[in-house]
Design a protein around this motif. Structure first.
Motif, PDB file in Angstrom:
ATOM      1  N   GLY A  90       0.082 -12.257  15.789  1.00  0.00           N
ATOM      2  CA  GLY A  90      -0.813 -11.327  15.104  1.00  0.00           C
ATOM      3  C   GLY A  90      -0.170  -9.984  14.783  1.00  0.00           C
ATOM      4  N   LEU A  91       1.108 -10.000  14.398  1.00  0.00           N
ATOM      5  CA  LEU A  91       1.795  -8.751  14.074  1.00  0.00           C
ATOM      6  C   LEU A  91       1.294  -8.125  12.780  1.00  0.00           C
ATOM      7  CD1 LEU A  91       5.541  -9.518  14.942  1.00  0.00           C
ATOM      8  CD2 LEU A  91       3.823  -8.352  16.327  1.00  0.00           C
ATOM      9  N   PHE A  92       0.938  -8.958  11.799  1.00  0.00           N
ATOM     10  CA  PHE A  92       0.490  -8.411  10.524  1.00  0.00           C
ATOM     11  C   PHE A  92      -0.836  -7.671  10.725  1.00  0.00           C
ATOM     12  CE2 PHE A  92       2.955 -12.060   8.545  1.00  0.00           C
ATOM     13  CZ  PHE A  92       4.014 -11.248   8.142  1.00  0.00           C
ATOM     14  N   ASN A  93      -0.840  -6.395  10.339  1.00  0.00           N
ATOM     15  CA  ASN A  93      -2.044  -5.585  10.518  1.00  0.00           C
ATOM     16  C   ASN A  93      -2.358  -4.751   9.277  1.00  0.00           C
ATOM     17  OD1 ASN A  93      -0.080  -3.587  10.608  1.00  0.00           O
ATOM     18  ND2 ASN A  93      -0.449  -3.019  12.734  1.00  0.00           N
ATOM     19  N   SER A  94      -1.673  -5.049   8.167  1.00  0.00           N
ATOM     20  CA  SER A  94      -1.865  -4.281   6.942  1.00  0.00           C
ATOM     21  C   SER A  94      -1.608  -5.192   5.739  1.00  0.00           C
ATOM     22  CB  SER A  94      -0.900  -3.094   6.934  1.00  0.00           C
ATOM     23  OG  SER A  94      -1.081  -2.295   5.792  1.00  0.00           O
ATOM     24  N   SER A  95      -2.179  -4.841   4.599  1.00  0.00           N
ATOM     25  CA  SER A  95      -2.026  -5.630   3.367  1.00  0.00           C
ATOM     26  C   SER A  95      -2.474  -7.067   3.593  1.00  0.00           C
ATOM     27  CB  SER A  95      -0.577  -5.589   2.865  1.00  0.00           C
ATOM     28  OG  SER A  95      -0.141  -4.266   2.682  1.00  0.00           O
ATOM     29  N   ALA A 103       1.928  -6.955   5.786  1.00  0.00           N
ATOM     30  CA  ALA A 103       2.708  -5.845   6.329  1.00  0.00           C
ATOM     31  C   ALA A 103       2.357  -5.599   7.788  1.00  0.00           C
ATOM     32  CB  ALA A 103       2.470  -4.578   5.511  1.00  0.00           C
ATOM     33  N   ILE A 104       3.289  -4.919   8.445  1.00  0.00           N
ATOM     34  CA  ILE A 104       3.098  -4.460   9.812  1.00  0.00           C
ATOM     35  C   ILE A 104       3.221  -2.942   9.767  1.00  0.00           C
ATOM     36  CG2 ILE A 104       3.995  -4.488  12.170  1.00  0.00           C
ATOM     37  CD1 ILE A 104       5.394  -7.187  11.388  1.00  0.00           C
ATOM     38  N   ASP A 105       2.155  -2.254  10.094  1.00  0.00           N
ATOM     39  CA  ASP A 105       2.191  -0.799  10.198  1.00  0.00           C
ATOM     40  C   ASP A 105       2.466  -0.439  11.653  1.00  0.00           C
ATOM     41  OD1 ASP A 105       1.623  -0.534   7.536  1.00  0.00           O
ATOM     42  OD2 ASP A 105      -0.394   0.273   7.800  1.00  0.00           O
ATOM     43  N   ILE A 106       3.537   0.297  11.858  1.00  0.00           N
ATOM     44  CA  ILE A 106       3.907   0.755  13.196  1.00  0.00           C
ATOM     45  C   ILE A 106       3.579   2.237  13.261  1.00  0.00           C
ATOM     46  CG2 ILE A 106       5.798   1.043  14.844  1.00  0.00           C
ATOM     47  CD1 ILE A 106       7.221  -1.271  13.229  1.00  0.00           C
TER      48      ILE A 106
END
Length: 137
Positions: A90-95, A103-106
């Motif tokens: 579940g790394l994808f947290n954006s787009s 995307a992945i927002d860090i």
């Protein structure tokens, strides 16, 4: 590792430009970008670093794997074919609404799941290289 730029004849290689971007980001964003860059290079030793769109670090292998944009409040890793990649951690947290990218927002203070990110990089490379003939030496 091959490095390319937008314009032929640019003075600095893409890797040098990424080095400079990391150095100019003297806060947490520089450290985060350096960390994800190291994970990407470790996950795919054949990755090509490129510098596109007037200042965006891009990592490629038989096509774009991901970009590394920096914003005031986030470092964004955008995966060109993210919607087609498995993301069990579940790394994808954006787009998340698009048909193609993810995307992945860090953000400041976020922990980066290195193993999950490396697996995502390897999956992106596998997707990019599926069905392509290897280059002749």
């Amino acid at each position: 590792m091959k490095q390319t730029n937008d314009k032929a004849g640019d003075a600095a290689s893409a890797s040098e430009q990424i080095d400079a971007r990391i150095a100019e980001l003297t806060d947490w964003r520089g450290a985060a970008l350096a960390k994800v860059r190291a994970i990407i290079k470790q996950a795919d030793p054949e990755v090509e670093e490129t510098w596109k769109w007037r200042g965006v670090p891009v990592w490629e292998h038989a096509g774009i794997i991901c970009t590394g944009e920096t914003y005031k409040a986030a470092v964004k890793l955008t995966f060109a074919k993210g919607a087609s990649l498995p993301d069990p951690a579940g790394l994808f947290n954006s787009s998340l609404d698009g048909n193609t990218r993810r995307a992945i927002d860090i953000h400041e203070g976020d922990a980066i799941d290195e193993a999950a990110l490396a697996a995502l990089i390897r999956a992106a490379v596998a997707l990019n290289t599926a069905g392509k003939k290897p280059k002749k030496a």
